[in-house]
Every structure is written in structure tokens, then in C-alpha cells.
Design a protein around this motif. Structure first.
Motif, short mmCIF file in Angstrom:
data_model
loop_
_atom_site.label_atom_id
_atom_site.label_comp_id
_atom_site.label_asym_id
_atom_site.label_seq_id
_atom_site.Cartn_x
_atom_site.Cartn_y
_atom_site.Cartn_z
N THR A 43 0.83 -1.20 0.00
CA THR A 43 0.00 0.00 0.00
C THR A 43 0.87 1.26 0.00
O THR A 43 0.69 2.15 -0.84
N ARG A 44 1.81 1.31 0.92
CA ARG A 44 2.70 2.48 1.04
C ARG A 44 3.56 2.69 -0.23
O ARG A 44 3.60 3.79 -0.77
N LEU A 92 1.40 4.22 -2.92
CA LEU A 92 1.10 5.63 -2.64
C LEU A 92 2.34 6.49 -2.89
O LEU A 92 2.26 7.57 -3.48
N LEU A 127 -7.39 3.23 -1.23
CA LEU A 127 -6.13 3.96 -1.21
C LEU A 127 -6.34 5.45 -0.99
O LEU A 127 -5.43 6.16 -0.54
N ILE A 170 -6.66 7.90 -3.16
CA ILE A 170 -6.00 8.79 -4.12
C ILE A 170 -7.04 9.73 -4.76
O ILE A 170 -6.78 10.90 -5.02
#
Lengths: 212, 274
Positions: free
Chosen positions: A62-63, A66, A98, A100
């Protein structure tokens, strides 16, 4: 090089093969370092939203995803890879995405999906897209072209300018997204024969600008 | 508007394409990948491989076929035949299949469909249902080949259909209409419906069966078994309301091209991708 993110969901091989077919260098990876070093990233995904998000977290990706998007390099989400970009989904309960893109992911519902001549769910098969942009990577497609869809949920971005294309299925829904360096489609370009490949080819050209 | 789909089906045995008439009398006819590429160029909307390999030590050949096909063609690929375990499904999906179709394993253990849909998502789980017209008192009783009747495909008489397996050689005692509802509830993403009365006859789909199933479920239904003319495809998609039409021999033996089938449909107002 384009990193196709492997987090245990979906048919990654066909995404990588489609990218290779259009002349791109693609690697299927679950390695955060490879993602960080790539000029472009593709996030595929099929199945349920919560499972995908859980698998991304569990794979500790995930990180890195991103962080990659924050660098401004080209990113492409396919199907669930589009939906995961959103802040929240309502598939089997409420789930965080997420984040975004502001907006949500909701299920097809309402009149057209009820009664005798109801539309089927999932929306499965070939449908057209009304394009609201002619910019890359959606520069080689027209409103007459068909793309392959299979999904029961669709995205609702708060910012309507993010809608690169919409599709009619019991009403218009956003089937292609363009938000800064983030591109995504609800349909599967890797399964949509030459028209789908043209989008991936155009995306690969965007990535090339970062590779050189 | 969503287009109706035309799906050619290739029967594959030991890595080679064959086509049976009523699942008997197979004739060898070529490389699956070449056939797949041919259908890709003709504008097929999807492709289905039915693996009829019998011996278990040759079961992995299909994985290689799928792998090579996925390198050449970029449209949805469904693979069915002999799928028994979650691991069977995983291997096919990793090799490049987009969907798998489950038939006998679903009859043996309906929970398998649920497990498969939970693990991989409903979108890649097709349940293949082979159905045969039978009177309720005949259900569960062995089908005598001599007693086989081919009733009128438009028949309005009170029909019932029994789920059969093994190419119609084994009966199950299951009502096909109840079965498709159950499969949908357990997570099937699509029903591939084959009439064992009409398969191989070239008399057209069992329209009564197809209509009854389409009315029962909300998931897409693929009509299969019996296509001999382009009008049969038209009937299946309109009169019976199927979402997709699957056919093997008329495309395989080049009696009609997929493009001709789509033009035929388009002229008659059916939405297709041309």
C-alpha cells in the motif's frame, strides 16, 4: 520499465503479456524496491474490494504504491485497480481504499436492474465508452470502440473532471479515469483486443518519457 | 449498450483440437493456439477451451496450451473440463485463463462453487450445466440411448430438465431450473447452459430451456448446444434472451465465419461488436 503489481489477485500474466505485445518492458513484482525504481506502475485486480485491499496491505504494498503515485510517474489501474484508488467502497460493508481519488465505489442498482427485462449483474461483456478526453493514454480510441468489462461495482468520483470516459449500463457510469498522473479503466484493456492494447501502448509511451 | 457475445468453443484433447458430434466420433483438427488466433482475427468476443483429456497424467498439457494462447490473444479465455480442486483453478488462472467453467465438480459438491467464488471472485467462476429434457418420473433413472427423443425446441408442453453429467451418460436427479438458482446463490458468475438433447443435432438451441433459465437467474447465461445456422444464434439471443451464444462446429468447420454471424445479427437489430 513497467512494474505490474502482484499481490495475489487476478490474471497478472495477461497484463504483462499485453504490455510486452505493445513493446513495453514489463515485470510482474511484489517487491517494493522494484516498484520504487519503475518508470511506470500497473495495478490490476479482480475479485472483491476488501480482499484486494487486505492483500495489498498484507503484501506491504500500500505504502510503496502511494509513494510511487506521489512521484508523479505514470500509474495505471485496471478494473479493481481503478476502484482501489478511491477513498471508500461499499462492497460487502464499508471499506477504506487507497484514497487517491475522492469519491466512492457503489453497486449497480435501481430500476434498470429490477423486473422482467432487468439488466444483468455483473456487467459482463463488451460495451462502448463515451470519451471526454483525447489525451494520452486515451488518444487512440473512439466512441465506436468496444471494451471488455466484468464488474458489479463502479466508481463515483467527486470531481467529475476525473471522468475520462463514461459507459451506459442502466445509466452512465465512469469507465475510465484520468487524474493527474493516475489513469485507470473499469474495463480490461488487456482483454479488449487491439483497441485495448492501443491504450496500453499509449500508456507505455508516457512511461518511456520517464525512462529516458 | 452491452453487446451480445459470440463465443467459439474448442474441444481440446491431449493438447489438440477435436470436435465431437454428440460428444462421440472425434476428429483431430489442429493446434489450439492457431485456432484461437484465427478466432481472434475473426472478431470472437471470447474463447472457450473444453479440455476433454481423459488420462490424469496428461492433465497438465492444457496448462501449456493456455499459457501459449494467452501470449497470442488478448480477449477473455474460459477453460473447462476436469476441474476438481481449488488448485486446478489456481493453476489455470495463473497460466492465463480468465474464467474457469465447473461442471461435474459442482454436482458432486455444490460447496466447491462457493469456495471457488470466495477465493477467486464470481467473475471467473462459470458453472456449466448440461440439461436434458425428461419427465419427472424418469429423473435419476439411467438414460437409454435408444429411448432418446429430440422434441421440438419451441415446445410449449410442460417441460422439465434434469441435470446430467459425463456427456449425458450420468443422471443426477437434479432439476436444472432449481440448480441454476442454487449455483447463482453460491457465487457462480455465469451459467454456460448446454442442451444435451440438441447438442450436435444442428437443430438449434433448446429455446424453452434457455428462456426458462434466463428468466430464473440474474447472472449472464451462455446458450450452448445445437447451433446449425446463423438464425439459431439469432433465436438464442433474442427469443430465448441469452447473453452470449456459444458454438463449436459451425465455426470450427468454417461453415460460417464469426464475422458473418455478427453481421447477420446486426442486420436484425441485435447489438454486437463489429
Amino acid at each position: 520499465m513497467i512494474a505490474v503489481v502482484d499481490y495475489g489477485m487476478g490474471n497478472l500474466r495477461s497484463v504483462a503479456k499485453a504490455l510486452e505485445k505493445v513493446g513495453a518492458e514489463a515485470v510482474v513484482t511484489s517487491d517494493a524496491a522494484v516498484i520504487a525504481d519503475s518508470a511506470g506502475v500497473v495495478l490490476p485486480g479482480v475479485g472483491a474490494f476488501a480482499d484486494c485491499m487486505k492483500n495489498l496491505d498484507r503484501s506491504r504494498l500500500t505504502r510503496p504504491i502511494l509513494d510511487f503515485i506521489a512521484t508523479g510517474r505514470p500509474f495505471f489501474g485496471i478494473c479493481l485497480g481503478l476502484q482501489l484508488l478511491f477513498a471508500e467502497s461499499f462492497e460487502f460493508g464499508r471499506h477504506e481504499g487507497l484514497g487517491i481519488v475522492k469519491g466512492s465505489v457503489v453497486r449497480f442498482s435501481g430500476g434498470p436492474f429490477e423486473g422482467k427485462d432487468r439488466l444483468k449483474i455483473p456487467h459482463m461483456g463488451w460495451n462502448r465508452v463515451t470519451w471526454h478526453t483525447r489525451e494520452a493514454p486515451f488518444d487512440a480510441v473512439s466512441d465506436d470502440d468496444y471494451f471488455y468489462f466484468v464488474h458489479s461495482f463502479y466508481v463515483v468520483p467527486e470531481n467529475r473532471d476525473a471522468a475520462a470516459g463514461t459507459t451506459d449500463y442502466g445509466g452512465q457510469f465512469v469507465s475510465a479515469l484520468r487524474y493527474k498522473n493516475v489513469f485507470a479503466t473499469q474495463f480490461h484493456p488487456e482483454k479488449s483486443q487491439e483497441k485495448g492494447l492501443s491504450i496500453l501502448k499509449s500508456f507505455a509511451a508516457l512511461v518511456d518519457q520517464w525512462d529516458s | 449498450m452491452l453487446a451480445k457475445r459470440i463465443i467459439p468453443c474448442l474441444d481440446v484433447k491431449d493438447g489438440r483440437v477435436v470436435k465431437g458430434v454428440n460428444f462421440i466420433d472425434l476428429t483431430d483438427a489442429g493446434d489450439p493456439v492457431e485456432n484461437a488466433s484465427f478466432y481472434d482475427r475473426e472478431g470472437a468476443d471470447e474463447l472457450t477451451f473444453l479440455d476433454i483429456t481423459a488420462s490424469s497424467d496428461k492433465r497438465d498439457i492444457i496448462l501449456d496450451v493456455v499459457r501459449r494462447t494467452a501470449e497470442e490473444i488478448f480477449m477473455p479465455l474460459t477453460v473447462g473440463g476436469g476441474i476438481r480442486t481449488i488448485e486446478d483453478i489456481r493453476k489455470l488462472l495463473v497460466a492465463g485463463a480468465d474464467k474457469v467453467s465447473i461442471n461435474t465438480a459442482a454436482v458432486n459438491d455444490p460447496g466447491f462453487v462457493f469456495k471457488a467464488a470466495q477465493r477467486f471472485g464470481s467473475q471467473c467462476i462459470v458453472v456449466a450445466v448440461d440439461a436434458k429434457r425428461r419427465r419427472p418420473e424418469e429423473w435419476g433413472r439411467h438414460i437409454k440411448e435408444s429411448g432418446r427423443r429430440i422434441p421440438d425446441k419451441n415446445s410449449r408442453e410442460d417441460l422439465t430438465w434434469e441435470v446430467v453429467t459425463h456427456g449425458g451418460r450420468q443422471v443426477t436427479g437434479i432439476d436444472a431450473l432449481q440448480w441454476v438458482t442454487r449455483m447463482e446463490e453460491l457465487g457462480a458468475g455465469e451459467i454456460m447452459l448446454t442442451s444435451m438433447d440438441f447438442d450436435g443435432t444442428k437443430e438449434g438451441y433448446d429455446l424453452s430451456l434457455t428462456r426458462a433459465v434466463v428468466d430464473r437467474v440474474t447472472i449472464p447465461v451462455i446458450a450452448s448446444g445445437g447451433v446449425g445456422t446463423l438464425d439459431h444464434i439469432f433465436e438464442g439471443l433474442t427469443l430465448a434472451g441469452a447473453d452470449a451464444a456459444l458454438a463449436a462446429s459451425i465455426f470450427h468447420f468454417r461453415e460460417h465465419s464469426i464475422r458473418a454471424a455478427k453481421e447477420h445479427l446486426k442486420e436484425r437489430g441485435v447489438p454486437v461488436r463489429l
